[in-house]
Design a protein around this motif. Structure first.
Motif, short mmCIF file in Angstrom:
data_model
loop_
_atom_site.label_atom_id
_atom_site.label_comp_id
_atom_site.label_asym_id
_atom_site.label_seq_id
_atom_site.Cartn_x
_atom_site.Cartn_y
_atom_site.Cartn_z
N UNK A 1 0.84 -1.20 0.00
CA UNK A 1 0.00 0.00 0.00
C UNK A 1 0.88 1.26 0.00
N UNK A 2 0.43 2.28 -0.74
CA UNK A 2 1.17 3.53 -0.79
C UNK A 2 1.07 4.27 0.54
N UNK A 3 2.20 4.78 0.98
CA UNK A 3 2.23 5.54 2.23
C UNK A 3 1.95 7.00 1.93
N UNK A 4 1.06 7.59 2.70
CA UNK A 4 0.72 9.00 2.53
C UNK A 4 1.62 9.85 3.43
N UNK A 5 2.38 10.75 2.82
CA UNK A 5 3.24 11.63 3.59
C UNK A 5 2.43 12.79 4.18
N UNK A 6 2.97 13.39 5.22
CA UNK A 6 2.27 14.48 5.89
C UNK A 6 2.46 15.80 5.14
N UNK A 7 1.39 16.60 5.10
CA UNK A 7 1.47 17.92 4.53
C UNK A 7 1.31 18.98 5.60
N UNK A 8 1.33 20.24 5.19
CA UNK A 8 1.24 21.34 6.13
C UNK A 8 -0.04 21.28 6.99
N UNK A 9 -1.16 21.02 6.34
CA UNK A 9 -2.44 20.98 7.06
C UNK A 9 -2.46 19.85 8.08
N UNK A 10 -1.97 18.68 7.67
CA UNK A 10 -1.97 17.54 8.59
C UNK A 10 -1.04 17.77 9.78
N UNK A 11 0.09 18.41 9.53
CA UNK A 11 1.01 18.74 10.63
C UNK A 11 0.32 19.64 11.64
N UNK A 12 -0.34 20.67 11.15
CA UNK A 12 -1.02 21.61 12.03
C UNK A 12 -2.18 20.94 12.77
N UNK A 13 -2.91 20.08 12.08
CA UNK A 13 -4.03 19.39 12.72
C UNK A 13 -3.56 18.45 13.83
N UNK A 14 -2.43 17.77 13.58
CA UNK A 14 -1.87 16.90 14.61
C UNK A 14 -1.46 17.70 15.84
N UNK A 15 -0.80 18.82 15.61
CA UNK A 15 -0.36 19.67 16.72
C UNK A 15 -1.56 20.18 17.50
N UNK A 16 -2.63 20.55 16.78
CA UNK A 16 -3.84 21.05 17.44
C UNK A 16 -4.51 19.95 18.27
N UNK A 17 -4.58 18.76 17.71
CA UNK A 17 -5.17 17.62 18.41
C UNK A 17 -4.45 17.34 19.72
N UNK A 18 -3.12 17.47 19.68
CA UNK A 18 -2.30 17.18 20.86
C UNK A 18 -2.14 18.39 21.77
N UNK A 19 -2.71 19.52 21.34
CA UNK A 19 -2.50 20.78 22.06
C UNK A 19 -1.00 21.01 22.25
N UNK A 20 -0.29 20.79 21.14
CA UNK A 20 1.17 20.78 21.17
C UNK A 20 1.74 22.08 20.63
N UNK A 21 2.68 22.65 21.36
CA UNK A 21 3.39 23.84 20.93
C UNK A 21 4.88 23.52 20.84
N UNK A 22 5.46 23.63 19.64
CA UNK A 22 6.89 23.31 19.47
C UNK A 22 7.76 24.11 20.43
N UNK A 23 8.74 23.41 20.98
CA UNK A 23 9.66 24.06 21.92
C UNK A 23 11.01 24.32 21.27
N UNK A 24 11.40 25.57 21.31
CA UNK A 24 12.69 25.95 20.73
C UNK A 24 13.84 25.26 21.45
#
Length: 300
Positions: A1-24
């Protein structure tokens, strides 16, 4: 099966779901551009026979690209929230490929061979900016089975790693990585392919471990060579004779050891290649009489 890579929208949606804020402080900048992921994976040369260590997989962009190539992946993630979510993300985007993924929630600088069930053959990673060089050197030392390295690092670090002797960017990292293998640049990466967008460009660096090592790679020998490298660059504008004065015990002894290693005592450390440091250590074990004889022989 073809693997679907992540795009900008999916990255942001994942972060929102996790209530995640990247740490410098953890160097958390995630690639959201599929073409960049494919470029990294393709340039690494890995295939289905490889077991890859990935450092800081984050939300899984590069992880999916590595699995799509057929490799087995050991993803080392220090952030417990991201480490816990990663297998689910991979399962959602690849389904049957999840069995080729192992996630370790640990600090990469503490990773040991005993922590993995298999011997890794490659390191492919978007290395966190703040630990890029220590992580790279640690993994090369700890896992001699790693034959290929493809890392994305801050552009300035990429320039230092790939710099040649005598250049303005040539320094301790440049020499130490060459203890293990050949180093090449593989181009630049724009900040716009990341979320959040960093303030600097990134660069790709590939290291191919020597097929036949030119010198001993045991821990004691490596540490002694690395000590000489550190000494030479501690005050890089000094001549080698003066830089190694304390190590050798006197100015005359320093000059004698350098000459025995076919190094002009007037040269600066920033002009020495890794082979010079290795030779200096190897010849330093000779007696004064042996070194003098070698110098006489080389001058005739």
């Amino acid at each position: 099966m073809t693997i679907r890579l992540l795009g900008r929208t999916e990255i942001r949606n994942l972060a929102k779901e996790l209530d995640f804020r990247p740490r410098k402080s953890l160097g958390q900048n995630f690639v959201h551009d599929a073409n960049t992921v494919r470029r990294i994976v393709s340039s690494s040369g890995i295939n289905r026979h490889d077991t890859v260590i990935e450092v800081g997989p984050g939300l899984g962009s590069l992880t999916l690209g590595l699995l799509d190539r057929g490799a087995t992946v050991a993803a080392v993630e220090v952030d417990p929230v991201l480490a816990q979510r990663l297998p689910q993300t991979i399962a959602e985007h690849s389904h049957s490929e999840i069995h080729r993924l192992t996630v370790l929630n640990t600090d990469i600088l503490t990773l040991r061979r005993a922590d993995l069930d298999v011997e890794p053959t490659a390191l492919v990673a978007n290395l966190p900016y703040n630990i890029a060089v220590p992580a790279l050197l640690h993994l090369m030392a700890e896992f001699p089975s790693i034959k290929t390295v493809m890392v994305m690092v801050q552009a300035e670090v990429a320039e230092r790693l790939a710099a040649e002797p005598g250049g303005k960017d040539y320094g301790v990292p440049s020499v130490k990585v060459r203890f293990y293998g050949r180093v090449r640049r593989f181009g630049m990466v724009s900040p716009t392919v990341f979320w959040p967008i960093p303030r600097v460009y990134s660069g790709l660096v590939r290291i191919d471990r020597y097929e036949t090592t030119p010198w001993s790679t045991d821990e004691e020998f490596r540490d002694q060579v690395f000590n000489l490298i550190d000494i030479a660059f501690a005050q890089r504008r000094k001549t080698s004779r003066n830089a190694f004065l304390e190590w050798a015990g006197s100015g005359n002894e320093s000059a004698s050891r350098l000459l025995a290693a076919s190094i002009d005592p007037a040269r600066r450390g920033e002009t020495l290649a890794v082979a010079d440091f290795v030779r200096l250590l190897q010849r330093s074990g000779e007696s004064e009489e042996q070194r003098a004889q070698r110098v006489r022989s080389s001058s005739t």
